[in-house]
Design an enzyme around this catalytic site. Structure first.
Site, short mmCIF file in Angstrom:
data_model
loop_
_atom_site.label_atom_id
_atom_site.label_comp_id
_atom_site.label_asym_id
_atom_site.label_seq_id
_atom_site.Cartn_x
_atom_site.Cartn_y
_atom_site.Cartn_z
N THR A 1 -41.74 71.97 -112.47
CA THR A 1 -42.03 73.27 -113.06
C THR A 1 -41.84 73.29 -114.57
OG1 THR A 1 -41.46 75.61 -112.94
CG2 THR A 1 -39.64 74.07 -112.67
N ASP B 1 -55.88 87.87 -111.99
CA ASP B 1 -55.34 87.65 -110.63
C ASP B 1 -55.94 88.70 -109.68
OD1 ASP B 1 -52.33 86.03 -111.00
OD2 ASP B 1 -53.23 86.96 -112.74
N LYS C 1 -50.10 70.62 -110.27
CA LYS C 1 -49.15 69.53 -110.07
C LYS C 1 -49.63 68.58 -108.97
CE LYS C 1 -45.29 72.23 -110.55
NZ LYS C 1 -45.63 73.22 -111.57
N THR D 1 -50.10 81.65 -113.35
CA THR D 1 -50.25 82.91 -114.11
C THR D 1 -49.41 82.90 -115.39
OG1 THR D 1 -50.71 84.11 -112.08
CG2 THR D 1 -50.09 85.44 -113.96
N GLY E 1 -48.06 75.53 -112.37
CA GLY E 1 -48.92 75.69 -111.20
C GLY E 1 -48.70 74.64 -110.13
N1 A2P Z 1 -39.80 82.10 -109.01
C1 A2P Z 1 -41.10 82.27 -108.82
N2 A2P Z 1 -41.63 83.51 -108.80
C2 A2P Z 1 -42.94 83.69 -108.60
N3 A2P Z 1 -43.85 82.70 -108.42
C3 A2P Z 1 -43.38 81.46 -108.45
C4 A2P Z 1 -41.99 81.18 -108.66
N4 A2P Z 1 -41.86 79.86 -108.64
C5 A2P Z 1 -43.07 79.36 -108.42
N5 A2P Z 1 -44.00 80.30 -108.30
C6 A2P Z 1 -45.43 80.13 -108.02
O1 A2P Z 1 -45.64 78.75 -107.82
C7 A2P Z 1 -46.44 78.20 -108.85
C8 A2P Z 1 -45.87 76.88 -109.26
O2 A2P Z 1 -44.63 77.10 -109.88
P1 A2P Z 1 -44.23 76.33 -111.19
O3 A2P Z 1 -45.39 76.31 -112.13
O4 A2P Z 1 -43.04 77.05 -111.71
O5 A2P Z 1 -43.91 74.97 -110.69
C9 A2P Z 1 -46.39 79.22 -109.97
O6 A2P Z 1 -47.54 79.09 -110.76
C10 A2P Z 1 -46.31 80.52 -109.20
O7 A2P Z 1 -47.61 80.84 -108.68
P2 A2P Z 1 -48.55 81.98 -109.39
O8 A2P Z 1 -48.81 81.52 -110.78
O9 A2P Z 1 -49.75 81.97 -108.50
O10 A2P Z 1 -47.77 83.26 -109.30
MG MG Z 2 -48.03 85.07 -108.93
MG MG Z 3 -51.20 83.35 -108.13
#
Ligand code: A2P
Ligand code: MG
Ligand code: MG
Ligand code: MG
Length: 317
Positions: A194, A53, A227, A123, A223
């Site tokens: 999610t 990242d 999605k 991530t 992600g």
């Molecule tokens: N509660 C959370 N805390 C931090 N990041 C989140 C959270 N919910 C969603 N995200 C971000 O949104 C993306 C999609 O969420 P999800 O996969 O849960 O549907 C995650 O990959 C993350 O991005 P990132 O991976 O860039 O930190």
């Molecule tokens: Mg993140």
């Molecule tokens: Mg990110």
């Protein structure tokens, strides 16, 4: 060709190549096995960041800074810490469609846009894949979104692990989406949600959609970028009735989806604003639908209690 093309086409053309370089950086970190994870989470919630990242963020932000001027406003998920190589080349494929850019977008200047950068989306899945060697890696993406007057107008999603070699999807609203084959309407109603941030509300909204015939199958994947790609490739909708996604998660996916005729709003149907000073959190959740789906039908089906549990404005940035 670079000199003649309008600013927006040049920015997308550069972002395509930069996202691919960021993808190489991400793959390099995974191969080295040295993810050096840090937990950025607050209030007991886990929010991982890895060396991938950090380095991908450096590559994207510094490359854009070099290629353009300091009038370009770039907002990224991570702080600039670890160094990485830059990418200053251009994708000729994007420059080829320059003359198709609508007049209103042709007149955009550097100081008019905000670039939203998620150097590694998914991530949790990336970190988990390092331990289990699972197929979760295809859910990792690099997101570069461009907004103008608060609206997402162009975006790049790079998927470094797609079929081993990776692919880059990019789109400009009013021109089209490239690098992916858009699936036609489907009788099935697959809804993606999610995998790593489930809550009772997220699940109860899905149950309601099922009871109303708007969902036949739930797919829990990681992600925001991945999605929305699923919504381009056959899924009906992406429904996330929770806060957590930020503006850098949705900017690029929203622009690409809109360029195909789809929609992305919060779960109450409110459009997301991408001005530089807007709150980062998408506190109203996320609802994205494919071009063949009636977005309003999903908005109407989501219960009022769920909508009021996710207010538009949160006091925290
Ligand atoms: N509660 C959370 N805390 C931090 N990041 C989140 C959270 N919910 C969603 N995200 C971000 O949104 C993306 C999609 O969420 P999800 O996969 O849960 O549907 C995650 O990959 C993350 O991005 P990132 O991976 O860039 O930190
Ligand atoms: Mg993140
Ligand atoms: Mg990110
Ligand atoms: Mg993200």
């Amino acid at each position: 060709m670079w000199q003649r093309a309008c600013f927006l086409t040049r920015l997308v053309s550069s972002s395509v190549r930069i996202s691919e370089k960021a993808g190489d950086i991400i793959k390099g970190i995974m191969s080295s096995g040295e993810l050096n994870e840090v937990d950025k989470g607050k209030d007991g919630k886990v929010d991982l960041q890895t060396e991938a990242d950090r380095r991908a963020q450096y590559c994207i932000v510094k490359s854009l800074e070099q290629k353009f001027t300091n009038r370009l406003k770039v907002i990224g998920e991570e702080e600039i810490t670890s160094e990485a190589p830059l990418e200053l080349s251009l994708s000729p494929e994007v420059l080829k469609i320059d003359d198709q850019c609508p007049e209103v977008l042709r007149s955009i200047k550097e100081e008019d846009v905000v670039v939203w950068v998620d150097p590694l989306d998914g991530t949790s899945e990336f970190a988990q894949a390092a331990k289990t060697k699972s197929p979760l890696l295809s859910q990792v993406t690099v997101l570069i979104g461009i907004s103008y007057k608060g609206e997402a107008v162009a975006g790049v999603i790079h998927q470094p692990y797609y079929e081993g070699k990776g692919r880059t999807i990019w789109g400009i609203v009013g021109v089209g989406t490239y690098g992916i084959e858009i699936a036609p309407a489907d009788d099935k109603r697959v809804v993606v949600t999610t995998r790593s941030h489930p809550t009772p509300l997220v699940n109860s909204v899905l149950d309601t959609l099922k009871s109303q015939g708007l969902l036949t199958e739930v797919d829990r994947v990681g992600g925001a970028g991945y999605k929305v790609l699923r919504c381009l490739e056959g899924a009906a909708a992406y429904v996330f009735a929770s806060a957590g996604c930020k503006k850098w998660d949705t900017a690029a996916p929203e622009a690409i989806l809109k360029a195909t005729g789809g929609h992305l709003t919060d779960i109450s149907g409110r459009t997301l604003c991408y001005n530089a000073d807007v709150q980062r959190l998408n506190s109203g959740g996320v609802l994205a639908t494919a071009f063949w789906v009636n977005h309003q039908e999903y908005v109407n089906a989501i219960p009022e209690e769920a909508k009021s549990a996710l207010p538009e404005f949160s006091p925290k940035k």
